[in-house]
Enzyme design. Structure first.
Site, PDB file in Angstrom:
ATOM      1  N   SER A 164      50.727 191.923  54.316  1.00 23.33           N
ATOM      2  CA  SER A 164      50.543 190.482  54.342  1.00 23.33           C
ATOM      3  C   SER A 164      49.859 190.081  55.654  1.00 23.33           C
ATOM      4  O   SER A 164      50.304 190.432  56.739  1.00 23.33           O
ATOM      5  CB  SER A 164      51.897 189.776  54.224  1.00 23.33           C
ATOM      6  OG  SER A 164      51.737 188.383  54.330  1.00 23.33           O
ATOM      7  N   GLY A 165      48.768 189.379  55.521  1.00 22.73           N
ATOM      8  CA  GLY A 165      47.993 188.985  56.694  1.00 22.73           C
ATOM      9  C   GLY A 165      46.877 189.939  57.040  1.00 22.73           C
ATOM     10  O   GLY A 165      46.171 189.728  58.034  1.00 22.73           O
ATOM     11  N   THR A 169      43.390 188.685  50.336  1.00 19.29           N
ATOM     12  CA  THR A 169      42.927 187.557  49.541  1.00 19.29           C
ATOM     13  C   THR A 169      41.502 187.186  49.904  1.00 19.29           C
ATOM     14  O   THR A 169      40.672 186.891  49.028  1.00 19.29           O
ATOM     15  CB  THR A 169      43.862 186.355  49.755  1.00 19.29           C
ATOM     16  OG1 THR A 169      45.202 186.728  49.414  1.00 19.29           O
ATOM     17  CG2 THR A 169      43.434 185.186  48.901  1.00 19.29           C
ATOM     18  N   ASN A 213      51.335 185.857  58.073  1.00 16.67           N
ATOM     19  CA  ASN A 213      50.078 185.353  57.536  1.00 16.67           C
ATOM     20  C   ASN A 213      50.252 183.895  57.152  1.00 16.67           C
ATOM     21  O   ASN A 213      51.277 183.516  56.582  1.00 16.67           O
ATOM     22  CB  ASN A 213      49.660 186.192  56.316  1.00 16.67           C
ATOM     23  CG  ASN A 213      48.292 185.797  55.798  1.00 16.67           C
ATOM     24  OD1 ASN A 213      47.558 185.071  56.462  1.00 16.67           O
ATOM     25  ND2 ASN A 213      47.943 186.279  54.618  1.00 16.67           N
ATOM     26  N   SER A 216      49.468 183.812  52.797  1.00 14.65           N
ATOM     27  CA  SER A 216      49.890 185.074  52.201  1.00 14.65           C
ATOM     28  C   SER A 216      50.067 184.910  50.693  1.00 14.65           C
ATOM     29  O   SER A 216      50.698 183.967  50.227  1.00 14.65           O
ATOM     30  CB  SER A 216      51.214 185.543  52.832  1.00 14.65           C
ATOM     31  OG  SER A 216      51.686 186.705  52.206  1.00 14.65           O
ATOM     32  N   SER A 217      49.477 185.842  49.934  1.00  6.91           N
ATOM     33  CA  SER A 217      49.660 185.848  48.477  1.00  6.91           C
ATOM     34  C   SER A 217      51.032 186.419  48.154  1.00  6.91           C
ATOM     35  O   SER A 217      51.335 187.556  48.505  1.00  6.91           O
ATOM     36  CB  SER A 217      48.563 186.692  47.816  1.00  6.91           C
ATOM     37  OG  SER A 217      47.291 186.151  48.063  1.00  6.91           O
ATOM     38  N   GLY A 442      50.577 195.317  49.833  1.00  2.41           N
ATOM     39  CA  GLY A 442      50.645 196.659  50.388  1.00  2.41           C
ATOM     40  C   GLY A 442      52.075 197.074  50.670  1.00  2.41           C
ATOM     41  O   GLY A 442      53.050 196.350  50.400  1.00  2.41           O
ATOM     42  N   GLU A 444      55.465 197.563  52.289  1.00  2.00           N
ATOM     43  CA  GLU A 444      56.209 196.654  53.159  1.00  2.00           C
ATOM     44  C   GLU A 444      57.528 197.292  53.585  1.00  2.00           C
ATOM     45  O   GLU A 444      58.206 197.942  52.777  1.00  2.00           O
ATOM     46  CB  GLU A 444      56.496 195.323  52.446  1.00  2.00           C
ATOM     47  CG  GLU A 444      55.260 194.451  52.238  1.00  2.00           C
ATOM     48  CD  GLU A 444      55.620 193.088  51.678  1.00  2.00           C
ATOM     49  OE1 GLU A 444      56.809 192.883  51.361  1.00  2.00           O
ATOM     50  OE2 GLU A 444      54.722 192.243  51.567  1.00  2.00           O
TER      51      GLU A 444
END
Length: 1446
Positions: A164-165, A169, A213, A216-217, A442, A444
């Site tokens: 994330s970040g 996206t 992020n 973040s998605s 990804g 985590e």
């Protein structure tokens, strides 16, 4: 291994572990011998002893400096973790390059900054280019997928993953934008626009701010972009995975809920939003849990974002009323979070609701408030076949409320995705192939990992397995293609870890089994896990924590992660009570609410609640049997995704987050290494290193290592291959370290570095021999020069000493003469000075005596002087009056004579008008009007004359009055002079008299100047006379005010200003009369010229052609193309012009209009344009239509030329070698090496003939010949070739800025030579005047930049003065891409690049040129030639020869 041991010599660079920087560079202080226990290293902190003990072994070797900053990690000689980390850090920090290849993987580092590398000019630069030729970029991966799809007609996938970040996206967004531009028309069609419009919608409802992020998605998505037969986008489809619904009801500190909630709260003041009853985000429980600091994201505006989301909904066909229903449901979710449920009763077994927020919730969704309040606090139970309603405790009621909110949002999210897919679905045809873009979370790992992290890491395990197998497959295909004797490459397969999760009695099976238990709990599930995977069937990937009984540890491929069992069962069940859903399903106000909760048939292939289950009564067993857990659904969707990916050709993008502070261009090695291990980049390195990572073609290997081989004179490919095969066993004794293929030679890791060392040693030995011979020759030459110089110096020294002695003798004699002369001159000057002083004293004395005598005489004769001055003034004024009267009389006579001549001239013109009236009776009316105007002007002239006579009389009267006043003043003056007695004027000093005299002279001069100005004016004599009389009176008054000179000066100045203003006003009036008179004369001349119209029309009618023939002239507009090329230039235009002119002269407007209409229609048909310009009866409108057609034809001609030139620009101007042998011996390591997985057919195509500058010049020459043959104006040809030259220069420069293999000294020389040929061609055709040559200046300066020195500060200043047409970004990009192709060149240092940046500070950032820039075109006006029908050369093939005159 023995060859690698030889590289551990003194001075070699190695990498050693470091707790902070992960890896640091060190140098060997002495050679390492096999069996030594330690390696002596030198690092920045000092001397260290590095132990050589397994499993660490020897420290990893560093790559040669020539490979530093390589854009493909697999091209490195040593493939290991520190080399990868260092290369990424150098490219990211030193070169500002965020993209790097790693075999088939594109590694993307998030810069946390806006970079100018995503514009349309960058898309144009990457479009149609090979992936191996360009700098790493997300567009390069997208282009590779697009080309492979169109070439092989096979579906493609782009898998984008990362933390994330990390920028997933954004990467997916740019990929879709690339497909929209490349796979669409010049302008975005509705399909491409809808595909891009889906991004803001999904970001609003699926993205949120996290601690890592800001955007973040919180879900995974797979977008399939469908393409038609022509490669254009015709539709799309989206699949989503595992939405994080828990974020709807809970957020940790410094995080936010989904963006859409904050956008609605920020837009609450809009008129249409007031019905939602929203307040600030801080007033809702579901949006204020992250704290006040997280309410607003810096750099974003929620109001603007909501407007963008609404526009996207509109583009996708969602009507505004349905959008408002969606917003009502979202607002209702916020109000549901504010429903306050408190415990009551004994022991808190009951609960009650604060109904204020519930009322708003019920009103927005159109449900019964009392029923919703009842079922939020109660549930239905089945006891003995009977249905009972039981109250729920307060905590359970809160959980039911949150579950309802999550379920509503999940259903809304699913409906939105379904609505987007229906809008993006292909309408006209089915997609022939598609490209899928997977944007998924990804790997985590957090301090506390729960069910979401478990599913995410499970998905990454599956993707990593697919990635490993795909990389392994590509390696094996390469070996098979080269017919290598290979054995199976071993790589770490994570199938055991995947089996632990999804296999029989795996974690998911046990979790689903526990969820089906009536009294299942996390503790019971954890015990089952321990028993199954630690006791009964131990798994190497499963462990039990020491300090916890409700947690488990999984050894993933990337890292070891500990999961807490708390919450697994509830999140896997994701249940919500059926009664509140039934209430929502019965909503009568909002059709969308009813649609969201409609039940699907039992046993259907798809569940209406994909991420949740309904907890219903026991009577519905059939439906309950078909309920699916979240884990089971996720496993099914993941398996479907893997099947889709396996059926496509995958392309991988791994996004890396360089730091956790979101600082631009800050690199944290710890975080980078952690992500590299997690995303599979290092696994790619391991698989590649297990085989033969370094691959060279025989020609490249022979060119690079010619000094180590035999047979330097070989030329054929077979001889080169045989020479390489003979020499390699001598260079590398171990045959396992290399292998010969059909077209390439393969090396294991480290062998290229060994060859580089051998090559360097051979070159060094050869250099030492050459240096010894050169130094000996230089020494002998230096001795001969020194001996000759010594003899010469001695000869010149002796001559200089002799000349010095002679000069001393001459100087001594000359000194005596000078002394004698100087003394004489000094005494003479003293005498002359004394004499001059004496004469001066005498002169001053005599002058003093004379002035004293003069003052005595002046006092004696002062009164006489006064009388003389008064008498002389009176005589002068009388003479002036006489002269003025004579001049006035003369002016009157001259003006009268001029008026008579003008009258005679006007009468003659009047007679000529009568004559014109007889010649052309059609002009009588206009002549009568002119006569009336002339009479009117005559009457006005008479009135002006009468006014002038009256003014003259008034002036004469005033003149007589002034004369009488003047006589009276003179009499008074004489009387005063007679009565005045001469008295001594002892009080008036000589200085006062001098001031009075000066004032009188100044006043007289001013009066004389003003009088002259007034008299020379043509029609102002009377006014001038008045002014002169007034000035005379003023002068007389001044004479009597001699006692006050200051007043005199002031009065004269004031009066002078007044007179000057009056004179200027009179001049303006006179000039206005002159302009009016000139205008009347011009209008008269125009009317007279109109009388000649009949003669002109008669002359044109002599050229007429019979009207019955006119339609035949249009045959020339429908001639075949092959016949048109043989026609005389401009024949069609000449025939059409004669027809239109004949119809115009005959006055037949209808026929002229029909001719132009037919011409416009025919030309539009030739241009294949279906849109017709609306025509009117006015020929001016048709003229504009013809002008538009000219512009359209010009643009279409340039478009065809650009289409033919575009494929050959880069190969001809950058890649072609017009200077043979220039770059044949300096091939850089890894240069021209195709990346793993490249299409072999592309290699064969590249091996063919490369277009040269001759091809470009042929295309330009053919166009120039065609335009010249049609006799186009030179200025128009200059504009056309200016546009094409801009295309050539911009395309070549953009490709140069994105290709590292083009940035070298030898290539710069080649490019400069190619551009010089184009310059010479333009000048030989005379096209340099239109600015075509000037547009080549950026490319010329870029080529010069590759050739000049780039070391010192003076070189940087020279670059500033030389490269004026390049921007700072372009210069820095070329300097960073500059790659030495031989050992004689050096890399550009970072200090030099920073010096250049300082010199160019303040310029706008511009990297690539705009290839699509269109220069405005202007068509020069050319008068029609005097052509006649009988002069036209009309071919007989047109069958219109009857147009000629007999």
């Amino acid at each position: 291994m023995i060859g690698t041991m030889e590289l551990y010599a003194k001075g070699a660079s190695v990498w050693v572990p470091d707790p902070e920087a992960v890896w640091v560079s060190a140098k060997l202080l002495k050679d390492y011998n096999l069996g030594d226990e330690n390696v002596v290293l030198q690092i920045s902190d000092g001397r260290v002893q590095y132990p050589v003990v397994p499993p660490s072994g020897l420290p990893p070797l560093a790559n040669p400096d020539i490979l530093e900053g390589e854009n493909d990690l697999t091209a490195l000689s040593f493939l290991h973790e520190p080399a990868v980390l260092h290369n990424l850090r150098v490219r990211f920090l030193d070169y500002s390059s965020i993209y790097t290849y790693c075999g088939i993987v594109l590694v993307a580092l998030n810069p946390y900054d806006q970079l100018p590398i995503y514009g349309e000019e960058v898309i144009d630069a990457y479009s149609g280019q090979d992936m191996a030729d360009m700098e790493p970029h997300i567009f390069s991966v997208a282009e590779e997928a697009y080309r492979t799809m169109t070439r092989e007609e096979k579906n493609q996938s782009i898998i984008i993953s990362g933390e994330s970040g990390a920028g997933k996206t954004v990467s997916a967004k740019f990929t879709m934008r690339y497909f929209a531009v490349v796979g669409g028309a010049a302008q975005q069609t509705s399909v491409e626009e809808r595909v891009l419009a889906s991004n803001p919608i999904m970001e609003s409802i699926g993205n949120a701010k996290t601690t890592r992020n800001d955007n973040s998605s919180r879900f995974g998505k797979y977008i399939e972009i469908g393409f038609g037969r022509k490669g254009d986008i015709i539709g799309a489809n989206m699949r989503t995975y595992l939405l994080e619904k828990s974020r709807v009801v809970f957020q940790v500190l410094q995080e936010r809920n989904y963006h859409i909630f904050y956008q609605l709260c920020a837009s609450r003041d809009l008129p249409e939003m007031r019905v939602l009853k929203l307040g600030g985000a801080e007033t809702f429980r579901y949006t204020n849990q992250g704290g006040e600091d997280s309410m607003q994201i810096p750099g974003t505006d929620d109001v603007v974002d909501l407007e963008r989301t609404r526009n996207a909904f509109t583009i996708l066909g969602v009507p505004p009323d349905q959008q408002m229903e969606l917003f009502r449901i979202l607002a209702a979710v916020l109000h549901l979070g504010n429903v306050n449920i408190q415990a009551s009763g004994r022991g808190g077994d009951r609960s009650y609701i604060d109904e204020r927020s519930l009322s708003v919730f019920s009103k927005l969704l159109g449900v019964e408030r009392t029923q919703m309040a009842h079922w939020l606090c109660h549930r239905r139970l089945a006891v003995g076949g009977e249905m009972l309603v039981k109250p729920m405790p307060g905590q359970q009621s809160l959980e039911a409320r949150d579950a309802l909110a999550k379920h509503v949002y999940g259903q809304l999210f699913t409906w939105t995705v379904t609505r987007l897919n229906s809008a993006l679905r292909a309408q006209s045809e089915q997609p022939k192939s598609f490209i899928g873009v997977l944007d998924i979370y990804g790997f985590e790992t957090f301090e506390r990992n729960s069910f979401e992290q478990f599913c995410i890491n499970y998905a990454n395990e599956k993707l990593q397995q697919q990635f490993n197998r795909h990389v392994f497959q590509l390696e094996q295909e390469e070996y098979v293609r080269e017919e290598l004797p290979w054995s199976r490459i071993e790589f770490s397969d994570n199938q055991p870890c995947i089996a632990l999760i999804e296999g029989q009695l795996g974690l998911l099976d046990l979790l689903d089994e526990e969820c089906r238990m009536p009294k299942g709990s996390e503790e019971s599930w954890a015990r089952k896990l321990y028993d199954q995977h630690q006791s009964n069937n131990p798994s190497p990937h499963f462990r039990k924590p020491r300090m916890s009984n409700t947690a488990f540890i999984i050894l993933h491929f990337a890292d070891t992660v500990q999961y807490e069992c708390d919450g697994f069962l509830d999140k896997n069940r994701d249940t919500v009570f059926e009664e509140p859903i039934n209430i929502l399903r019965a909503s009568q106000v909002s059709p969308l609410v009813s649609e969201l909760f409609q039940q699907e048939p039992v046993g259907g292939g798809k569940s209406s609640l994909p991420n949740g289950n309904l907890r219903s009564g026991p009577g519905k067993r059939a439906q309950r049997e078909h309920k699916l857990t979240v884990g089971f659904q996720f496993r099914q969707s993941l398996q479907l995704l893997m099947d889709t990916l396996n059926s496509t050709t995958p392309h991988y993008v791994r996004c890396i987050k360089p730091n956790d502070l979101k600082e631009p261009f800050v690199f944290d090695p710890k975080r980078a290494v952690q992500q590299l291990r997690a995303c599979g980049v290092l696994e790619t390195i391991r698989i590649s290193a297990a085989g033969y990572p370094s691959r060279w073609t025989y020609a490249e290997f022979f060119s690079r290592y010619r000094v180590l081989l035999r047979g330097g004179g070989v030329q054929t490919q077979e001889q080169i291959q045989a020479s390489c095969q003979m020499a390699l066993p001598e260079l590398i004794p171990d045959p396992e370290q290399y292998c010969f293929g059909k077209t390439k030679v393969f090396f294991r890791a480290g062998q290229v570095a060994l060859l580089e060392r051998l090559r360097a040693e051979r070159l060094r030995a050869a250099g030492v021999i050459i240096q010894s011979w050169v130094r000996g020759w230089l020494g002998r030459r230096r001795y001969i020069k020194t001996r000759w110089a010594t003899l010469t110096i001695q000869r010149y020294t002796r001559g200089a000493l002799a000349r010095r002695l002679a000069d001393i003798l001459r100087y001594t004699k000359a000194a005596l003469v000078i002394q004698k002369t100087y003394r004489m001159v000094a005494i003479r000057q003293m005498f002359l000075m004394i004499r001059e002083a004496t004469v001066t004293i005498q002169a001053f004395t005599r002058g003093l005596l004379a002035r004293r005598q003069y003052r005595l005489v002046r006092k004696r004769w002062h009164k006489a002087v006064l009388l003389q001055s008064a008498v002389r003034g009176w005589l002068t004024r009388r003479a002036y009056r006489r002269v003025r009267a004579a001049i006035v009389l003369m002016q009157c006579c001259v003006r009268r004579r001029a008026a008579r001549r003008e009258l005679v001239k006007l009468k003659a013109e009047a007679r000529s008008v009568e004559k014109f009236r007889e010649l052309n009776k059609g002009m009588e009316v206009k002549l009568m009007q002119l006569q009336l105007r002339a009479d009117l002007k005559a009457r006005e002239s008479g009135a002006l004359r009468e006014t002038l006579q009256a003014e003259r009389k008034a002036h004469d009267t005033e003149l007589d009055a002034l004369r009488g006043a003047l006589v009276k003043l003179e009499n008074q003056l004489e009387t005063q002079l007679q009565t005045q007695q001469p008295q001594p004027s002892t009080t008036i000093t000589e200085e006062e008299m001098e001031e009075r005299r000066r004032a009188e002279e100044k006043a007289a001069q001013e009066i004389l100047r003003l009088t002259q100005v007034g008299l020379v004016r043509p029609n102002g004599s009377e006014t001038a006379l008045m002014l002169f009389l007034r000035l005379s009176i003023i002068f007389v008054i001044i004479c009597f005010m001699s006692m006050h000179p200051e007043c005199v000066v002031q009065a004269v100045a004031q009066e002078g200003k007044t007179l000057t203003a009056e004179l200027d006003e009179e001049r303006r009036k006179y000039q206005g009369l002159l302009r009016e008179f000139t205008r009347l004369e011009q209008r008269y001349e125009n009317l007279r010229e109109m009388s000649m119209l009949t003669e002109v029309l008669t002359h044109y009618i002599q050229l007429h052609i019979p009207l019955a023939w006119v339609p035949a002239f249009l045959f020339c507009l429908y001639v075949r193309v092959d016949s048109a090329l043989s026609l005389p230039p401009g024949l069609a235009a000449s025939v059409l012009f004669l027809c239109v002119r004949q119809a115009d002269c005959s006055g037949d407007k209808t026929r002229a209009r029909s001719l132009c209409t037919a011409a416009v229609t025919a030309m539009k048909g030739a241009l294949k344009d279906e849109d017709l310009v609306p025509l009117t009866s006015d020929l001016s409108e048709l003229n504009r239509a013809l002008s538009d057609l000219c512009i359209q034809a010009y643009q279409q001609l340039l478009s065809i030329s650009e289409t033919r030139l575009q494929p050959i620009i880069v190969p001809a101007m950058l890649e072609s070698e017009m200077i043979p042998g220039l770059s044949g011996s300096g091939v850089k390591l890894g240069n021209f090496r195709k990346r793993a997985g490249s299409d072999p057919r592309a290699v064969e195509r590249n091996a063919g003939e490369t277009p040269s500058m001759a091809a470009v010049l042929r295309e330009l020459g053919a166009l120039h010949t065609a335009l010249s043959r049609q006799a186009l104006p030179p200025t128009l040809m200059e504009q056309a070739f200016r546009q094409l030259t801009h295309l050539l220069s911009a395309s070549a420069l953009n490709s140069l800025l994105l290709r590292k293999d083009m940035c070298s000294w030898s290539r710069g020389l080649q490019i400069r030579y190619n551009v010089s040929q184009l310059e010479e061609w333009l000048r030989s055709r005379g096209l340099q005047a239109g600015g075509a040559v000037a547009l080549l200046e950026p490319l010329i300066q870029a080529a010069q930049l590759l050739q000049v020195g780039k070391k010192t500060e003076a070189d940087a200043q020279a670059l500033v003065h030389t490269c004026t047409a390049l921007s700072t970004q372009q210069i820095v990009k070329i300097l960073t891409l500059y790659t030495p192709h031989s050992d004689l060149e050096e890399r550009v240092t970072l200090n030099f690049i920073r010096t250049v940046q300082v010199q160019y500070r303040g310029q706008p950032p511009q990297l690539l040129m705009d290839v699509r820039r269109v220069f405005p075109v202007t068509f020069p006006y050319l008068p029609p030639p005097p052509v006649r029908a009988d002069q036209l050369d009309i071919p007989d093939s047109l069958k219109i020869s009857f147009l000629r005159r007999p």
